[in-house]
Design an enzyme around this catalytic site. Structure first.
Site, PDB file in Angstrom:
ATOM      1  N   ALA A 261       0.827  -1.216   0.000  1.00 47.60           N
ATOM      2  CA  ALA A 261       0.000   0.000   0.000  1.00 47.60           C
ATOM      3  C   ALA A 261       0.855   1.257   0.000  1.00 47.60           C
ATOM      4  O   ALA A 261       0.421   2.312  -0.482  1.00 47.60           O
ATOM      5  CB  ALA A 261      -0.925  -0.011   1.213  1.00 47.60           C
ATOM      6  N   ILE A 263       3.590   1.678  -1.671  1.00 55.57           N
ATOM      7  CA  ILE A 263       4.259   1.875  -2.969  1.00 55.57           C
ATOM      8  C   ILE A 263       3.442   2.841  -3.835  1.00 55.57           C
ATOM      9  O   ILE A 263       2.244   2.632  -4.033  1.00 55.57           O
ATOM     10  CB  ILE A 263       4.425   0.528  -3.705  1.00 55.57           C
ATOM     11  CG1 ILE A 263       5.348  -0.402  -2.904  1.00 55.57           C
ATOM     12  CG2 ILE A 263       4.993   0.754  -5.104  1.00 55.57           C
ATOM     13  CD1 ILE A 263       5.444  -1.793  -3.484  1.00 55.57           C
ATOM     14  N   ASP A 307      28.421  27.013 -32.561  1.00 54.73           N
ATOM     15  CA  ASP A 307      29.665  27.599 -33.045  1.00 54.73           C
ATOM     16  C   ASP A 307      29.445  28.711 -34.059  1.00 54.73           C
ATOM     17  O   ASP A 307      30.284  29.569 -34.217  1.00 54.73           O
ATOM     18  CB  ASP A 307      30.568  26.511 -33.640  1.00 54.73           C
ATOM     19  CG  ASP A 307      29.923  25.798 -34.819  1.00 54.73           C
ATOM     20  OD1 ASP A 307      28.701  25.904 -34.943  1.00 54.73           O
ATOM     21  OD2 ASP A 307      30.635  25.152 -35.597  1.00 54.73           O
TER      22      ASP A 307
END
Length: 471
Positions: A261, A263, A307
């Site tokens: 319960a 979990i 870049d």
């Protein structure tokens, strides 16, 4: 003198070098992708809880938990399966066929059969099938944005026979996956497959190992913590009950029930659904996400470094202003979108009433080797304005394409100029910095020229105003 290799030489080198193909990513089987969704600690805990609930007779709880786990797995599987072949998109950049000299005869062969020493012929509209050194060419330009991010085509010229290094950025070489925008030429293959510049990129990408994202790390730590707490609760309840004299089996069931319960069954599904919604929003913006959990990492990004600007543009040029007959026109519509208009001041311009503008756009269309077309229905609300869904399908030099798109908004197209027949062409090159086309309409023969302003203006003795040449 024979050009290129003999068929026997080509077959021998093909056996030694292998086919001209890019490195393929390690393909995952659908079953492997699906089973990979059950590796998270929290999911494993939920699977254990499902088994225990079923053994305890709590079938409803077991079914609920397994449905949540399956929903979580299906969402993750669909996303990964849809994008697992992302690396394979690189192979689409290679040409499927090539025109190559074999036994002195020009033939069309699969590009995969090319080997070092083959001599190929390329022209405008072709995609380069291998890294090559140019032998001879005329007005040859290649669009190399796939490697450099820059949309401006690069002028090419023949290289020295001893040059066999396919280092990037050479104007004597043609690179796999780049497109020929102007001119024609012949080149000798110096690198194929994974030895090409694009091939080296594909090799690096195929070797990337996917790491765990920060969210996965935190969920893993949470799962371990929950597992420890649940185990501790189960032991405490079991021990306390036994010490009070309760039946051992009953207390074991009670401890396990309380642990299950505790979990958070809905947590993995909630996280997965939230990430899936974010992925779909990004997909609508044409951003493809390979793994669901990568979305959270991207969401934490505050700075993106690149870049150069060229690497993040659409590689599309757009004409925004036109100057003709002493008047400045504004061109609406960006990129290759079909919808657009030409304005003079705040009003839509009627090009038919502006002979200077029409003459300028006519020159842009006739003095060009690019092409645009569409299968969509084009609507003209009025002269100088068109609308249709989607983009033009284009081929050729980006600058010439931009001129064609702008001219189409004024109704000046190759179809409308079908009465003009091109007689001769002097292609653009880096020395003259201009291009000239001789075209005939009836008995009238006209030279149309486009190029750099500092080259063309000194040649001009007149300019046009209201359709009349002025000194």
């Amino acid at each position: 003198m024979q050009i290129g290799l003999t068929e026997q030489q080509a077959q021998q080198r093909l056996a030694q070098q292998g086919e001209n193909r890019l490195a393929a990513a390690k393909r995952k089987r659908p079953l492997s992708i699906f089973l990979g969704q059950f590796r998270d600690v929290m999911v494993l805990i939920l699977l254990a809880a499902t088994v225990i609930s079923a053994l305890l007779g709590e079938i409803t709880d077991a079914v609920t938990i397994i449905l949540i786990v399956l929903l979580n797995a299906v969402l993750g599987f669909v996303q990964e399966y849809r994008t697992e072949r992302t690396l394979e998109a690189l192979s689409a950049m290679t040409a499927p066929t090539a025109r190559v000299f074999r036994d002195g005869t020009l033939t069309t062969r699969p590009a995969a059969e090319l080997v070092n020493g083959d001599v190929i012929r390329v022209e405008a509209g072709d995609r380069v099938p291998a890294d090559c050194r140019i032998l001879r060419c005329r007005g040859l330009f290649a669009e190399e944005s796939v490697l450099t991010g820059e949309s401006v085509p690069v002028g090419k010229h023949p290289g020295a026979p001893e040059d066999t290094d396919n280092a990037p950025g050479k104007d004597t070489l043609l690179y796999t996956g780049t497109g020929i925008t102007q001119g024609a030429g012949e080149a000798v293959v110096i690198a194929t497959g994974t030895a090409t510049q694009v091939g080296q990129i594909s090799s690096m990408l195929s070797q990337i190992e996917a790491g765990r994202t920060p969210l996965q790390e935190r969920l893993g730590e949470l799962g371990k913590t929950v597992a420890i707490i649940c185990l501790a609760v189960c032991l405490i309840v079991f021990g306390a009950g036994v010490l009070r004299g309760e039946p051992v089996f009953d207390m074991l069931l009670t401890g396990i029930t309380i642990a299950i319960a505790a979990i958070p069954e809905g947590l993995p599904a909630t996280v997965t659904i939230a990430l899936a919604l974010a992925v779909n929003r990004m997909l609508r913006a044409n951003a493809l996400v390979n793994r669901l959990h990568a979305v959270e990492t991207l969401g934490c990004t505050s700075v993106i470094c690149s870049d150069k600007t060229g690497t993040i543009t659409e590689n599309r040029m757009t004409v925004t202003r036109l100057f003709a007959g002493g008047e400045l026109y504004e061109v609406r519509g960006s990129g290759y979108r079909i919808t657009g208009e030409i304005r003079l001041g705040k009003e839509i311009c009627n090009p038919a009433a502006k002979p200077d503008l029409t003459a300028l756009l006519r020159c842009g269309v006739l003095c060009s080797n690019a092409a645009i077309r569409t299968d969509r229905e084009i609507r003209c609300r009025q002269r100088g304005s068109i609308s249709a869904a989607g983009d033009w399908q284009v081929q050729g030099d980006p600058t010439e394409i931009a001129l064609l798109v702008a001219a189409s908004k004024a109704g000046v197209t190759a179809r409308s100029l079908s009465g003009w027949k091109r007689m001769e062409e002097e292609p653009f090159d880096s020395d003259t910095r201009c291009m000239t086309v001789l075209a005939r309409s009836g008995s009238r023969c006209t030279a149309f020229c486009k190029g750099a302003a500092d080259v063309l203006l000194p040649r001009c003795a007149f300019y046009m105003q209201n359709g009349i040449p002025q000194p």
